[in-house]
Scaffold this active site. Structure first.
Site, PDB file in Angstrom:
ATOM      1  N   HIS A 105      -5.619  -0.165 -31.545  1.00 48.69           N
ATOM      2  CA  HIS A 105      -6.088  -1.138 -30.539  1.00 48.69           C
ATOM      3  C   HIS A 105      -6.967  -0.452 -29.489  1.00 48.69           C
ATOM      4  CE1 HIS A 105      -3.847  -4.298 -32.181  1.00 48.69           C
ATOM      5  NE2 HIS A 105      -2.797  -4.345 -31.380  1.00 48.69           N
TER       6      HIS A 105
ATOM      7  N   TYR B  50       3.318  -5.846 -22.016  1.00 51.87           N
ATOM      8  CA  TYR B  50       2.977  -6.085 -23.432  1.00 51.87           C
ATOM      9  C   TYR B  50       1.486  -5.803 -23.605  1.00 51.87           C
ATOM     10  CZ  TYR B  50       7.517  -8.282 -24.269  1.00 51.87           C
ATOM     11  OH  TYR B  50       8.861  -8.517 -24.407  1.00 51.87           O
ATOM     12  N   GLU B  51       1.121  -5.372 -24.803  1.00 53.39           N
ATOM     13  CA  GLU B  51      -0.260  -4.907 -24.996  1.00 53.39           C
ATOM     14  C   GLU B  51      -1.290  -6.033 -24.885  1.00 53.39           C
ATOM     15  OE1 GLU B  51       0.119  -3.051 -28.775  1.00 53.39           O
ATOM     16  OE2 GLU B  51      -0.130  -4.896 -29.896  1.00 53.39           O
ATOM     17  N   SER B  52      -0.836  -7.278 -24.855  1.00 53.35           N
ATOM     18  CA  SER B  52      -1.769  -8.384 -24.632  1.00 53.35           C
ATOM     19  C   SER B  52      -2.283  -8.395 -23.199  1.00 53.35           C
ATOM     20  CB  SER B  52      -1.084  -9.714 -24.958  1.00 53.35           C
ATOM     21  OG  SER B  52       0.130  -9.829 -24.238  1.00 53.35           O
ATOM     22  N   GLY B  53      -1.762  -7.532 -22.346  1.00 55.29           N
ATOM     23  CA  GLY B  53      -2.277  -7.447 -20.981  1.00 55.29           C
ATOM     24  C   GLY B  53      -1.374  -8.057 -19.940  1.00 55.29           C
TER      25      GLY B  53
END
Lengths: 285, 261
Positions: A105, B50-53
């Protein structure tokens, strides 16, 4: 380039050509499913698909034979398991072989950021100790010119076309996005051509505050498409259909069942509104 | 305590590792359940990313995906994904990275990419996602994985993210900024690196489970630490909280979504 308001079919026909590199972005949220389905309806071929998390929409595009290669960093059905059509293409070459350009990512984010900045490459302190560089020649090491530190470099991603889904656009073509944005802004500005499907077209956008706005001259076409992210979601409009994501696992596991489903719900419907209606019929049947 | 499943026990054991003042980068699945259980029990101020921000999120139900709306609606802030990886993770602002994996080896290296050769795999797994850099930059990494000789392997098919590489300081010499995997929580107990060799060894077992079960579940000759601890079963409060969380989650994920046409 000035922004135009188009119908979805016309926007795809005009801007997505066979052989193009295409990024349908949106990180879990605001995934442009309607646009992906229209690409399938128009039987586009030989596409280089770019997306951090391929998700169901790329499972469908790959399974329907639209893709030649895939640049990605995580290809699963989030929280559910595999993308079975992606797996079938990689493991068995069905419906045909798929070339993989695999990143992390952070690597993809750096590549989109470089693309948006029109720099030749992105740089990160990444990939150390992994086998990814051994299988992706586009992950290389460079020395920092100031400290000598060894860093990872990835070439910029500049898709021919990026397609996003957003909550709103105004009549001039300015686009506003709320909620989880992933790398949507970077993928949008990295693109040669940007198409945005939106839940609603309004006279004036709400005050931007910290939301993202893509100004009209960066957008080639705005398409009014309510429900265009379903079964993904549009914050403030409808929720992610987690039950559908779970159901997709059984639909996509079997080639024939997948083809039948696509025939019925995507190829057999004239547009996204008809697609949504066909699913609701199925749900209540 | 009523009888609990192994998944519940390992989730509780993992949750207990998290401190109230931690900033934790959360992977989806079991790690997400453990991190939220910690927040709902002993660590109410823990910052979950979380890596979604989504930063400082406090979801009422567990997200199915890394970017469910629930995460954004309950977050302190939502930032673009390149920021999460650059400004927070790479800049060293994350205490704990919490990961799962399909395969792990004796030095805590993880595979989530392929089983078999990369070009022609027998099983194509989802891939590395955020893990390579989470494993690289977090001050410490916790891993959760159910153990079988197929998942705890002598030799990885692919190294998606770095643990201690070949051990004996190899990770630090390679320039990895973070501290590496400090604990591996599995369905019999816990492994942790030996301070010198950095090889994972058995450091704790669930109450009532023997060393032989652990050895049988691990695909390399598992060493046992000089001191072997016992992990207490879930308390009634821990178990009730986890089960209520899971029940709310199941109900929410089955709820039909209607799009007005």
């Amino acid at each position: 380039m000035s922004c135009q308001h188009l119908q979805l079919a016309e926007a795809i026909e005009r801007f997505v050509h066979d052989g193009a590199s295409v990024a349908l972005e949106g990180f879990t949220h605001l995934i442009p499913f309607a646009a992906g389905h229209e690409i399938i309806r128009q039987r586009k071929r030989d596409l280089h698909l770019i997306r951090m998390t391929p998700d169901l929409v790329y499972d469908q595009l790959i399974g329907m034979g639209c893709a030649r290669s895939l640049t990605f960093s995580w290809g699963g059905n989030p929280g559910v398991g595999s993308l079975h059509r992606l797996r079938d293409a990689v493991e068995h070459g069905w419906p045909h072989a798929l070339e993989l350009n695999e990143h992390s990512h952070a690597g993809m984010a750096a590549a989109f950021t470089a693309g948006a900045s029109r720099l030749p490459f992105g740089v990160l302190r990444g990939y150390i100790g992994t086998d990814l560089p051994a299988h992706n020649p586009n992950i290389r090491r460079i020395a920092c010119p100031f400290t000598g530190e060894s860093l990872a470099a990835v070439p910029a991603l500049n898709p021919d076309v990026t397609i996003l889904h957003a909550q709103r656009a105004d009549r001039a073509g300015n686009v506003a996005i709320d909620g989880i944005v992933g790398a949507a802004r970077e993928a949008a500005l990295a693109a040669k051509t940007l198409i945005v499907t939106v839940e609603e077209v309004v006279d004036a956008l709400p005050p931007a505050m910290n939301g993202i706005v893509l100004p009209h001259w960066t957008v080639a076409a705005v398409v009014h498409c309510r429900g265009g992210a379903y079964p993904s979601y549009a914050q403030g409009h409808y929720a992610r259909d987690n039950a559908f994501y779970q159901r997709w696992d059984t639909i996509a596991r079997d080639r024939q069942r997948f083809l039948d489903w696509m025939d019925h719900h995507v190829l057999g419907t004239r547009d996204h509104r008809a697609f949504l209606a066909s699913l609701q019929t199925e749900a209540t049947a | 305590m009523s009888a609990c499943t192994r998944d519940e026990w390992m989730t509780v054991a993992a949750a207990r590792l998290l401190a109230n003042d931690s900033v934790c980068f959360v992977g989806i699945g079991l790690p997400s359940a453990a991190c939220n259980l910690a927040r709902l029990t002993h660590a109410p101020e823990i910052v979950l990313i979380y890596e979604s921000g989504t930063i400082g999120t406090r979801p009422d139900v567990l997200p199915l995906s890394i970017g469910d709306g629930e995460l954004a609606e309950t977050a302190a802030c939502v930032v673009p994904l390149p920021e999460i990886f650059s400004f927070y993770l790479q800049a060293g602002r994350v205490d704990v990275g919490f990961l799962g994996a399909a395969q792990i080896d004796r030095f805590g290296n993880l595979n989530s990419t392929v089983i078999g050769p990369y070009e022609l795999p027998s099983t194509r797994l989802p891939g590395a996602g955020g893990a390579p850099e989470i494993a690289l930059h977090a001050r410490q990494v916790f891993v959760m994985a159910r153990a079988t000789p197929r998942s705890f392997v002598e030799q990885l098919d692919f190294r998606s993210s770095a643990g201690y590489l070949d051990g004996h300081g190899a990770r630090a010499r390679a320039g990895a900024p973070g501290g590496g995997p400090r604990a591996v929580i599995t369905d019999f107990g816990m492994l942790a690196p030996h301070p010198g060799s950095e090889e994972l060894q058995l450091v704790a077992l669930f109450d009532g489970i023997g060393v032989e079960e652990a050895r049988a579940a691990v695909g390399w000759p598992l060493k046992v630490a000089d001191r072997l601890d016992t992990i207490a079963p879930p308390s009634t409060h821990e178990l009730d909280t986890l089960r209520a969380l899971n029940a709310r989650t199941r109900e929410a994920h089955a709820r039909p979504v209607h799009i007005p046409l």
